[in-house]
Design a protein around this motif. Structure first.
Motif, PDB file in Angstrom:
ATOM      1  N   ARG A   1       0.867  -1.179   0.000  1.00 28.65           N
ATOM      2  CA  ARG A   1       0.000   0.000   0.000  1.00 28.65           C
ATOM      3  C   ARG A   1       0.897   1.221   0.000  1.00 28.65           C
ATOM      4  NH1 ARG A   1      -5.468   0.935   1.872  1.00 28.65           N
ATOM      5  NH2 ARG A   1      -5.822  -1.295   1.632  1.00 28.65           N
ATOM      6  N   ASP A   2       0.630   2.188  -0.885  1.00 27.23           N
ATOM      7  CA  ASP A   2       1.463   3.401  -0.862  1.00 27.23           C
ATOM      8  C   ASP A   2       0.803   4.470  -0.006  1.00 27.23           C
ATOM      9  OD1 ASP A   2      -0.486   3.673  -2.859  1.00 27.23           O
ATOM     10  OD2 ASP A   2       0.778   4.935  -4.122  1.00 27.23           O
ATOM     11  N   PRO A   3       1.522   4.951   0.991  1.00 25.59           N
ATOM     12  CA  PRO A   3       0.950   5.901   1.948  1.00 25.59           C
ATOM     13  C   PRO A   3       0.936   7.320   1.377  1.00 25.59           C
ATOM     14  CG  PRO A   3       3.179   5.301   2.618  1.00 25.59           C
ATOM     15  CD  PRO A   3       2.901   4.560   1.348  1.00 25.59           C
ATOM     16  N   THR A   4      -0.042   7.616   0.529  1.00 25.57           N
ATOM     17  CA  THR A   4      -0.129   8.949  -0.087  1.00 25.57           C
ATOM     18  C   THR A   4      -0.884   9.899   0.848  1.00 25.57           C
ATOM     19  OG1 THR A   4      -2.008   8.158  -1.401  1.00 25.57           O
ATOM     20  CG2 THR A   4       0.133   8.032  -2.426  1.00 25.57           C
ATOM     21  N   ARG A   5      -2.035  10.418   0.396  1.00 25.90           N
ATOM     22  CA  ARG A   5      -2.826  11.328   1.258  1.00 25.90           C
ATOM     23  C   ARG A   5      -2.985  10.739   2.649  1.00 25.90           C
ATOM     24  NH1 ARG A   5      -8.493  12.792  -1.645  1.00 25.90           N
ATOM     25  NH2 ARG A   5      -8.174  10.755  -2.574  1.00 25.90           N
ATOM     26  N   GLY A   6      -2.661  11.506   3.687  1.00 23.41           N
ATOM     27  CA  GLY A   6      -2.848  11.025   5.050  1.00 23.41           C
ATOM     28  C   GLY A   6      -1.608  10.332   5.604  1.00 23.41           C
TER      29      GLY A   6
ATOM     30  N   GLY B   1       4.317  22.697  12.018  1.00 18.93           N
ATOM     31  CA  GLY B   1       3.339  22.002  12.855  1.00 18.93           C
ATOM     32  C   GLY B   1       2.760  20.761  12.189  1.00 18.93           C
ATOM     33  N   LEU B   2       3.600  20.053  11.421  1.00 25.47           N
ATOM     34  CA  LEU B   2       3.121  18.863  10.710  1.00 25.47           C
ATOM     35  C   LEU B   2       3.847  17.629  11.228  1.00 25.47           C
ATOM     36  CD1 LEU B   2       3.366  20.342   7.100  1.00 25.47           C
ATOM     37  CD2 LEU B   2       1.263  20.014   8.429  1.00 25.47           C
ATOM     38  N   ASP B   3       3.117  16.571  11.475  1.00 25.44           N
ATOM     39  CA  ASP B   3       3.696  15.317  11.932  1.00 25.44           C
ATOM     40  C   ASP B   3       4.012  14.447  10.708  1.00 25.44           C
ATOM     41  OD1 ASP B   3       4.249  12.808  12.885  1.00 25.44           O
ATOM     42  OD2 ASP B   3       2.549  12.744  14.278  1.00 25.44           O
ATOM     43  N   PRO B   4       5.304  14.126  10.491  1.00 21.22           N
ATOM     44  CA  PRO B   4       5.683  13.344   9.306  1.00 21.22           C
ATOM     45  C   PRO B   4       4.874  12.055   9.137  1.00 21.22           C
ATOM     46  CG  PRO B   4       7.646  14.108  10.445  1.00 21.22           C
ATOM     47  CD  PRO B   4       6.474  14.496  11.304  1.00 21.22           C
ATOM     48  N   MET B   5       4.375  11.510  10.248  1.00 22.76           N
ATOM     49  CA  MET B   5       3.578  10.280  10.186  1.00 22.76           C
ATOM     50  C   MET B   5       2.306  10.475   9.356  1.00 22.76           C
ATOM     51  SD  MET B   5       4.899   7.760  12.000  1.00 22.76           S
ATOM     52  CE  MET B   5       6.289   7.598  13.141  1.00 22.76           C
ATOM     53  N   TYR B   6       1.850  11.728   9.259  1.00 24.50           N
ATOM     54  CA  TYR B   6       0.593  12.018   8.564  1.00 24.50           C
ATOM     55  C   TYR B   6       0.816  12.742   7.230  1.00 24.50           C
ATOM     56  CZ  TYR B   6      -1.898  10.617  12.768  1.00 24.50           C
ATOM     57  OH  TYR B   6      -2.404   9.891  13.821  1.00 24.50           O
ATOM     58  N   ILE B   7       2.085  12.857   6.821  1.00 27.65           N
ATOM     59  CA  ILE B   7       2.383  13.623   5.604  1.00 27.65           C
ATOM     60  C   ILE B   7       2.471  12.684   4.400  1.00 27.65           C
ATOM     61  CG2 ILE B   7       4.023  15.188   4.505  1.00 27.65           C
ATOM     62  CD1 ILE B   7       4.676  16.324   7.186  1.00 27.65           C
ATOM     63  N   ALA B   8       1.950  13.154   3.275  1.00 31.11           N
ATOM     64  CA  ALA B   8       1.847  12.339   2.059  1.00 31.11           C
ATOM     65  C   ALA B   8       3.216  11.961   1.487  1.00 31.11           C
ATOM     66  CB  ALA B   8       1.068  13.102   0.998  1.00 31.11           C
ATOM     67  N   ASN B   9       3.272  10.749   0.970  1.00 34.34           N
ATOM     68  CA  ASN B   9       4.422  10.235   0.225  1.00 34.34           C
ATOM     69  C   ASN B   9       3.941   9.907  -1.179  1.00 34.34           C
ATOM     70  OD1 ASN B   9       6.167   9.636   2.803  1.00 34.34           O
ATOM     71  ND2 ASN B   9       4.139   8.804   3.184  1.00 34.34           N
ATOM     72  N   GLU B  10       4.817  10.001  -2.162  1.00 33.82           N
ATOM     73  CA  GLU B  10       4.407   9.653  -3.525  1.00 33.82           C
ATOM     74  C   GLU B  10       5.379   8.694  -4.197  1.00 33.82           C
ATOM     75  OE1 GLU B  10       1.606   9.990  -4.997  1.00 33.82           O
ATOM     76  OE2 GLU B  10       0.581  11.483  -3.753  1.00 33.82           O
ATOM     77  N   GLY B  11       6.225   8.051  -3.387  1.00 32.65           N
ATOM     78  CA  GLY B  11       7.133   7.070  -3.973  1.00 32.65           C
ATOM     79  C   GLY B  11       7.586   6.075  -2.910  1.00 32.65           C
ATOM     80  N   LYS B  12       6.684   5.785  -1.982  1.00 32.57           N
ATOM     81  CA  LYS B  12       7.002   4.862  -0.899  1.00 32.57           C
ATOM     82  C   LYS B  12       5.927   3.790  -0.819  1.00 32.57           C
ATOM     83  CE  LYS B  12      10.676   6.923  -0.057  1.00 32.57           C
ATOM     84  NZ  LYS B  12      10.587   8.325   0.253  1.00 32.57           N
ATOM     85  N   VAL B  13       6.350   2.617  -0.365  1.00 27.39           N
ATOM     86  CA  VAL B  13       5.382   1.540  -0.228  1.00 27.39           C
ATOM     87  C   VAL B  13       5.503   0.878   1.145  1.00 27.39           C
ATOM     88  CG1 VAL B  13       6.940  -0.055  -1.483  1.00 27.39           C
ATOM     89  CG2 VAL B  13       4.527  -0.664  -1.205  1.00 27.39           C
ATOM     90  N   ILE B  14       4.334   0.624   1.739  1.00 31.40           N
ATOM     91  CA  ILE B  14       4.247  -0.173   2.963  1.00 31.40           C
ATOM     92  C   ILE B  14       4.105  -1.626   2.517  1.00 31.40           C
ATOM     93  CG2 ILE B  14       2.793  -0.751   4.953  1.00 31.40           C
ATOM     94  CD1 ILE B  14       1.764   2.180   4.827  1.00 31.40           C
TER      95      ILE B  14
END
Lengths: 334, 334
Positions: free
Chosen positions: A216-221, A259-272
């Motif tokens: 699953r790619d962790p994009t939005r959220g 004020g952004l938590d990287p855990m909730y920031i979009a990625n566009e080239g990563k996969v879980i």
């Protein structure tokens, strides 16, 4: 400077010129050039994966990519997440009147190059033009079709207690790069979006016969939201080890400023990746060998309970819930 | 009155609620409910037809339909034009912040009903929300996949001299109804868009083994533009008999008031059929028996020359060229 006019969306002579001079020129292939209402593609043996996404990112040109590259990567990656080999994509533009033709050409060229790298054909398209003020520059929809190899069963519902959770690299790069660009914080040359193709990496991972259950790619959220989705779909708990999650220093620092938590920031080239525990090390090794996975890491474990929830084991040893986010996060990040 | 907020497009809790409470509720089927990045569909035996379209029509509710019905009909019809049996469609929304949830529900309900009538499943989707002023209410992309029966060869390139040109009914209804609505000319209760599904009619036509060469729905640009496209694709001339083309009196009259030529006005439920001359009467009979073809007529003939051009034989006996239109025609008609 030539600009898009309402006539380019009329279906008349200007539309035809745009299609022939720009889209056919860059996207050229045997299927696209059929020129009918629907494109005809040869039989695909096996199950199909189908995915659709509209891209409304602001700004349309950003460090590490543009809306065109993102639109191809996004849909190719979504197909790859089902284990499919991406084959075809469709492209539909909604363009604001007055948009610069040279910017459209840049975007189309970028889509063409990314599609070539991904090994997919752009087989049909559509162009609509709306009045100035009825869109923000342009929006792109891509829809993709891929073929799923026989025997594969990959999906968010297949995580089981004991399985290991891997991530293919640093998190939060895309969203942070976009926010930095929007706020004018472009001092750091190192901070670019991770916008990229994951199908090559996934090909490698699938070639070794490990028991891969979820991709699953962790994009939005971001990572936290996507893990929450998987926890709900599979009816399991997920324990994430904060200290194992790769995060760039720039992303951490800018996250603190904004004020952004990287855990909730979009990625566009990563996969879980969620795999049977016995295969975790082997899969990790394969990922690290691929350019898109050099910083891959094992970051968590699937638990029996609490079902549908994600827990973070912090670096100082505490544990807290990583909730599904409420509210707007980062708008128009993809 | 509940409205769409930026949070509905964030990928977080509000997005999930919208997906479950609205989209799953109306579009419910086994494939959509998989809930993964890509939907998995069973093998499709045969060649595939693929078509994509974005819909930006203004206004979104109009006499005879709404943007949702139009978005399903448009893509189903484009698939049917290749002779394909439409199977699946994807749906992607770009929604302006502040849009009324009850209007979205009306549109989604209308899409669901039209998809059921067409016999297609809505298998995956996407929702993006943009700030107020960055879209005009909402835009919808639909992309469709169909299966082409073995042996069929239908396309704009197959018209040959001597073939007959048929149209399934009155032309110009859609565009004129939209313009009437925009200008506030809603006096005529009879004038509604012809927005409708053509796959049932085409099924019937294909069942009789006539030599059907071209199927094309004359949407943007109307009959004249679509015939020009076919003339170019097939490298033939087309002679159209003005007196044979069915046009409603309201469309004629409003066309005169608004300065619009029905030949160039969009249709959303009509099909141009080009058949071997020997089969023309038989195909016409089948068309007239179907509710979508009661006013079908033979309207023209394919000529050897002048290649790539369409001639109109007028009712008073003259002949004039029907050019490919230049300029903007009617913006945002679909």
């Amino acid at each position: 400077m030539e600009r898009i006019t309402m006539a380019h969306g009329s279906g008349g002579r200007a539309s035809h010129q745009l299609i022939h001079d720009l889209f056919y020129k860059y996207f050229q292939n045997d299927i696209l050039s059929q020129g009918n209402d629907a494109s005809v593609v040869p039989n695909i043996p096996g199950r199909l994966a189908v995915s659709t996404d509209s891209f409304v990112i602001h700004p349309i040109f950003f460090p590490g990519g543009d809306i065109g590259k993102l639109a191809v990567c996004g849909t190719v990656n979504d197909l790859a997440m089902s284990g499919a080999r991406p084959l075809y994509i469709t492209v539909a533009f909604i363009i604001e009147e007055g948009f610069l033709l040279k910017d459209l050409e840049k975007i189309v060229s970028s889509m063409s190059q990314t599609a070539k790298e991904a090994g997919v054909k752009i087989i049909t398209g559509d162009t609509k033009v709306v009045e100035s003020g009825s869109a923000d520059h342009l929006y792109i929809n891509t829809t993709g079709i891929g073929m799923i190899p026989e025997g594969l069963q990959i999906g968010g519902q297949y995580a089981r207690p004991g399985d290991k959770v891997l991530i293919s690299g640093t998190i939060g790069d895309h969203g942070t790069a976009i926010m930095a660009k929007r706020k004018g914080f472009e001092f750091s040359l190192d901070l670019v979006s991770d916008c990229g193709l994951l199908n090559g990496l996934i090909d490698q991972m699938l070639s070794i016969k490990a028991t891969i259950k979820v991709l699953r790619d962790p994009t939005r959220g971001g990572l936290a939201t996507t893990l929450n989705e998987i926890a709900i779909q599979s009816g399991v708990g997920i324990l994430l080890e904060e200290g194992s999650v790769p995060i760039k220093q720039e992303v951490r620092s800018l996250g603190e400023i904004l004020g952004l938590d990287p855990m909730y920031i979009a990625n566009e080239g990563k996969v879980i990746v969620i795999v049977d525990a016995k295969d975790a090390e082997q899969v990790l090794k394969v990922m690290k060998r691929h350019p898109m996975g050099t910083e891959a890491a094992v970051v968590g474990t699937i638990m029996d309970a609490p079902k549908g929830q994600v827990y973070l084991k912090t670096e100082i040893g505490g544990t807290r819930i990583l909730h599904m986010p409420v509210g707007e996060l980062l708008p128009r990040i993809c």
